[in-house]
Enzyme design. Structure first.
Site, PDB file in Angstrom:
ATOM      1  N   GLU A   1      -8.732  14.423  -8.875  1.00 64.52           N
ATOM      2  CA  GLU A   1      -7.291  14.176  -8.857  1.00 64.52           C
ATOM      3  C   GLU A   1      -6.742  14.606 -10.223  1.00 64.52           C
ATOM      4  O   GLU A   1      -5.610  15.052 -10.345  1.00 64.52           O
ATOM      5  CB  GLU A   1      -7.098  12.689  -8.524  1.00 64.52           C
ATOM      6  CG  GLU A   1      -6.187  11.874  -9.358  1.00 64.52           C
ATOM      7  CD  GLU A   1      -4.762  12.109  -9.053  1.00 64.52           C
ATOM      8  OE1 GLU A   1      -4.454  12.949  -8.188  1.00 64.52           O
ATOM      9  OE2 GLU A   1      -3.928  11.487  -9.707  1.00 64.52           O
TER      10      GLU A   1
ATOM     11  N   ARG B   1      -0.804  12.991  -3.186  1.00 58.99           N
ATOM     12  CA  ARG B   1      -1.140  13.578  -4.493  1.00 58.99           C
ATOM     13  C   ARG B   1      -1.025  15.109  -4.487  1.00 58.99           C
ATOM     14  O   ARG B   1      -1.795  15.812  -5.134  1.00 58.99           O
ATOM     15  CB  ARG B   1      -2.563  13.189  -4.928  1.00 58.99           C
ATOM     16  CG  ARG B   1      -2.772  11.703  -5.203  1.00 58.99           C
ATOM     17  CD  ARG B   1      -1.938  11.246  -6.393  1.00 58.99           C
ATOM     18  NE  ARG B   1      -2.318   9.917  -6.857  1.00 58.99           N
ATOM     19  CZ  ARG B   1      -1.866   8.763  -6.367  1.00 58.99           C
ATOM     20  NH1 ARG B   1      -1.000   8.784  -5.365  1.00 58.99           N
ATOM     21  NH2 ARG B   1      -2.244   7.614  -6.870  1.00 58.99           N
TER      22      ARG B   1
ATOM     23  N   SER C   1      -6.981   7.566 -11.946  1.00 61.84           N
ATOM     24  CA  SER C   1      -7.993   7.881 -10.925  1.00 61.84           C
ATOM     25  C   SER C   1      -8.531   9.283 -11.168  1.00 61.84           C
ATOM     26  O   SER C   1      -7.744  10.239 -11.240  1.00 61.84           O
ATOM     27  CB  SER C   1      -7.372   7.859  -9.533  1.00 61.84           C
ATOM     28  OG  SER C   1      -6.808   6.610  -9.282  1.00 61.84           O
TER      29      SER C   1
END
Ligand code: EPU
Length: 340
Positions: free
Chosen positions: A335, A166, A240
């Site tokens: 995130e 990520r 998320s």
């Protein structure tokens, strides 16, 4: 010719359905629109915020005091066949899933597991999207990006993007410095499926499929996502909310001794913990706090139950972070990109 609008409510442009007004807002559909919008902001010394699908952003309630550029520069190019691989290029405003679908139709293999990740092609490399055992970096060849300082187009190959879980250079050193214009994937000419993820095995197993076609795999991914993840069109969310935190082996061992059920998987520097599990264990799953909740089927996703504001989301996120830190001694890192 671009049309700059004033005081545009950004909640309408994010999947969280949250966000105050942009002082200025423009939709760009071509490269020349982009150049015009960039010049407009430059002349007036306005900061720029690029929005794609708005699917990984939490925009503050006070909005954005500059120019928001909504990217709708679309286009899927003809696949370029090479001896051992195929290159497939898309413009950054294209919907990511349209690119995956196009790859499947044109016999280009490798992107299947990333089907249905919300957002645009241009956003995909920024956070190195990933799902079901595949990350963008595994199929990424290069991108073209517009340097907002020099006004020139530049190319970044896979290594130059510095992809990690990520993460990419566009979230770190080069944050806010480039506009991603197009992305080229390097795909396989022959099936190259990643079927190891537990949910995939289960769904294919239930259908008695041993050697799936690309379409069958994409359908399985769709089934898995629909069964677990809230559809933003029905329950606004940004996927998320936190990353899965990485811990050392030593720390994992200590946690396992205390919490034998803890969900983890090996990673580069130790192990990644399933943040959804940690959050669930702290009692937040499916428990609304005002207009926000950790989703009842996947605690890692914070959902807007209707009329939530950014401050409500931040309040719950803080509460979750503190509870997880207290119970497990693990720090959760968001995130989702918070835009102040
Ligand atoms: N789990 C729980 N409780 C929960 C949620 C998860 O116990 O409320 C457990 C599951 O049972 C499983 C483990 O946690 O054992 C992992 O769960 P899952 O397979 O749902 O994946 P995840 O680690 O929670 C990550 C990505 C998702 C991606 C899935 C599938 C991140 C931050 N998230 O979630 O990506 O779809 O894997 O590959 O890495 C996103 O980035 O927005 C996103 C949805």
């Amino acid at each position: 010719m671009i049309k700059i609008e004033k005081k545009k409510i950004l909640a309408d442009y994010t999947t969280f359905k949250i966000g105050g007004p942009a002082d200025y807002f423009v939709v760009v559909k071509t490269l020349s629109d982009l150049l015009e919008a960039w010049q407009w902001a430059k002349d007036r010394k306005k900061s720029i915020l690029f929005l794609g699908g708005g699917s990984n952003s939490l925009i503050s309630d006070k909005g954005f005091s500059g120019l928001v550029i909504k990217n709708e520069i679309n286009g899927l190019e003809e696949p370029q066949e090479h001896k051992n691989y195929i290159l497939l290029t898309a413009k950054s405003g294209e919907w990511w899933s349209s690119l995956v679908n196009y790859a499947v139709e044109r016999g280009c293999y490798g992107a299947e597991n990333l089907f249905l990740i919300p957002g645009t092609v241009g956003a995909a490399p920024i956070q190195n999207i990933g799902a079901y055992g595949v990350e963008l970096k595994d199929i990424f060849y290069e991108l073209q990006a517009f340097n907002l300082h020099t006004g020139k187009m530049e190319k970044f190959n896979n290594a130059a993007c510095q992809f990690a879980y990520r993460q990419s250079i566009f979230k770190r050193k080069l944050k806010g410095k480039y506009f991603i214009y197009s992305v080229t994937l390097k795909l396989s000419r022959v099936p190259d499926f990643h079927l190891d993820y537990g949910d995939i095995k289960q769904v294919l197993g239930e259908k008695n499929i041993v050697r799936p076609t690309a379409r069958q795999l994409v359908d399985a991914i769709m089934q898995i996502r629909n069964s677990k993840l809230p559809n933003p069109a029905q329950i606004p969310n940004a996927g998320s909310f936190f990353q899965n935190p990485e811990v050392s082996w030593a720390k994992l061992k200590r946690l396992q001794a205390k919490f034998p059920e803890i969900k983890s998987f090996p990673s580069k520097n130790g192990a990644k913990l399933a943040a959804g599990w940690l959050i669930e264990q702290c009692g937040f799953k499916g428990k609304p706090e005002g207009a926000v909740s950790a989703y009842e089927k996947q605690a890692l996703i914070l959902v807007n139950l209707g009329g939530a504001q950014a401050k409500d989301v931040l309040k719950l996120a803080k509460k979750i972070t503190l509870a997880v830190q207290k119970k497990f001694g693990v720090k959760l890192i968001p995130e989702v990109n918070y835009i102040k």
